[in-house]
Design a protein around this motif. Structure first.
Motif: not given
Length: 403
Positions: A10-25, A180-184
């Motif tokens: 996974v290439i993760d370009l996210t910042q703040m909370l929504a994106g990082p939480y998604c890729t964290m999952m 974020a959870a929906l995105a994952s």
């Protein structure tokens, strides 16, 4: 540790909370998540809280919590060499995730279509305040959005508060975390499709849409009744009793979603006649006499401690104390379920604790296995994995494309 997503890049370009939480999952379930950061690091590294003995401040608790299990590459996406590195990484990846405003990646000429031309199997996901024009052009598309905006517009604040005229923001950042959870989920659905067919796709989650879906109850309530639901304090608009009640040492929750629970509760309270009283016999009867119903339960709970209420209700009626963070730490459930994960914190002499994953699997357990990365900590490792030589990496660093 093994995870169900081991071998997925996974290439993760996210910042703040929504994106990082998604890729964290995804990382918690074993995916190799490569966090692409600006050369100076993700700005949220500067958000606290910080440990008192941490003088280095590589990152605070905000960053640690949602960026565990990830690798970090520091990259200048605005430089030609940096773009080339990014495209090369994406061409060998399974998934790319970003949460910039619509059009940012396209203006950098590294948007979905560019990457998909190089890697047709790529799943490219975006989390934005109001979605992406590729899946439906919102009139709000260019507006910035954060948690509080999504909570307000999506309906969560409009049904939360002590009374109809006092909407409140919900404590945790649900405007970020639920989308974020929906995105994952969407990413994994698209990844499954790509594995079967070889066809990647663009996955789009709007934070506004996500909170509307979370507040699904208000949509059908308005359709059925023609009335917009309003805040109702700590009680439920459809079930009764179902809410919070005072105890001698705090607050508790009691819920009777079925009439059989009400029968049990009235017996425990020493008021069995209430189970057959026509004012309280069914849930709809109790809703019609909600103030009286709530008052009866409050009278009983307010003369007891939380522990006494728990002992009396036992396994018979749904109950839970209103916990503080300290209460959660002390609950043996947390240890039994391994929900409090200790990780190293660079700059501090002792580990810190973060919330672990609630998703448990018997064959591929996943979980928290490493702290959040330092900015650019894994640049050399990741670039070597896609074929860059040490000399090429040194040249990229000298040019300022990577760090």
């Amino acid at each position: 540790m093994t995870g169900a997503l081991a071998g997925v890049r996974v290439i993760d370009l996210t910042q703040m909370l929504a994106g990082p939480y998604c890729t964290m999952m995804l990382a918690d379930q074993g995916a190799e998540v490569i966090k692409i950061e600006p050369l100076g690091g993700d700005p949220t590294r500067h958000f606290g809280p910080f440990r008192e003995d941490d003088k280095d401040h590589h990152f605070g608790g905000y960053f640690q919590s949602t960026n565990r299990n990830k690798l970090s590459v520091a990259l200048d996406l605005k430089s030609p060499q940096g773009k080339q590195v990014f495209v090369r990484l994406a061409s060998g990846a399974d998934i790319v995730v970003e949460n910039f405003r619509a059009g940012v990646m396209d203006r950098l000429k590294v948007g979905y279509e560019t990457l998909a031309a190089e890697n047709p199997r790529l799943v490219y996901a975006a989390i934005r305040g109001f979605g992406d024009p590729r899946t439906g052009a919102s009139p709000h598309v260019d507006r910035p959005a954060f948690d509080v905006v999504a909570q307000a517009m999506g309906g969560a604040m409009g049904i939360t508060g002590p009374d109809a005229n006092t909407p409140l923001k919900i404590g945790p950042g649900i405007g970020d975390i639920f989308p974020a959870a929906l995105a994952s989920f969407g990413i994994l659905a698209a990844f499954h499709h790509a594995q079967r067919t070889g066809q990647g796709q663009f996955v789009d989650v709007s934070m506004y849409d996500g909170i509307v879906s979370l507040c699904e109850r208000i949509i059908y309530q308005y359709s059925y009744t023609g009335k917009s639901p309003v805040p109702e304090g700590n009680q439920h608009p459809i079930l009764c009793p179902f809410g919070t009640y005072p105890a001698l040492d705090g607050q508790v929750t009691i819920g009777c979603p079925r009439d059989s629970f009400w029968v049990e509760l009235t017996a425990i309270m020493g008021r069995p006649e209430l189970a057959t009283d026509p004012r309280f016999r069914t849930n709809n009867d109790r809703l019609a006499h909600r103030a009286e119903t709530v008052g009866i339960v409050q009278e009983w709970t307010s003369s007891r401690t939380k522990a006494e209420i728990e002992a009396e209700l036992g396994l018979r009626v749904p109950f839970g104390p209103v916990n503080t963070a300290a209460d959660i730490y002390a609950d043996p459930h947390m240890a039994a379920r391994q929900m409090l994960a200790e990780v190293e914190h660079p700059g501090s002499a002792t580990p810190v604790t973060i919330a672990s994953t609630p998703i448990r699997m018997t064959a591929t357990p996943g979980g928290v296995h490493s702290r959040a990365p330092l900015a650019g900590e894994h640049t050399d490792l990741v670039l070597r994995s896609v074929g860059y030589s040490d000399a090429e990496i040194s040249a990229l660093k000298a040019s300022g494309a990577v760090a």
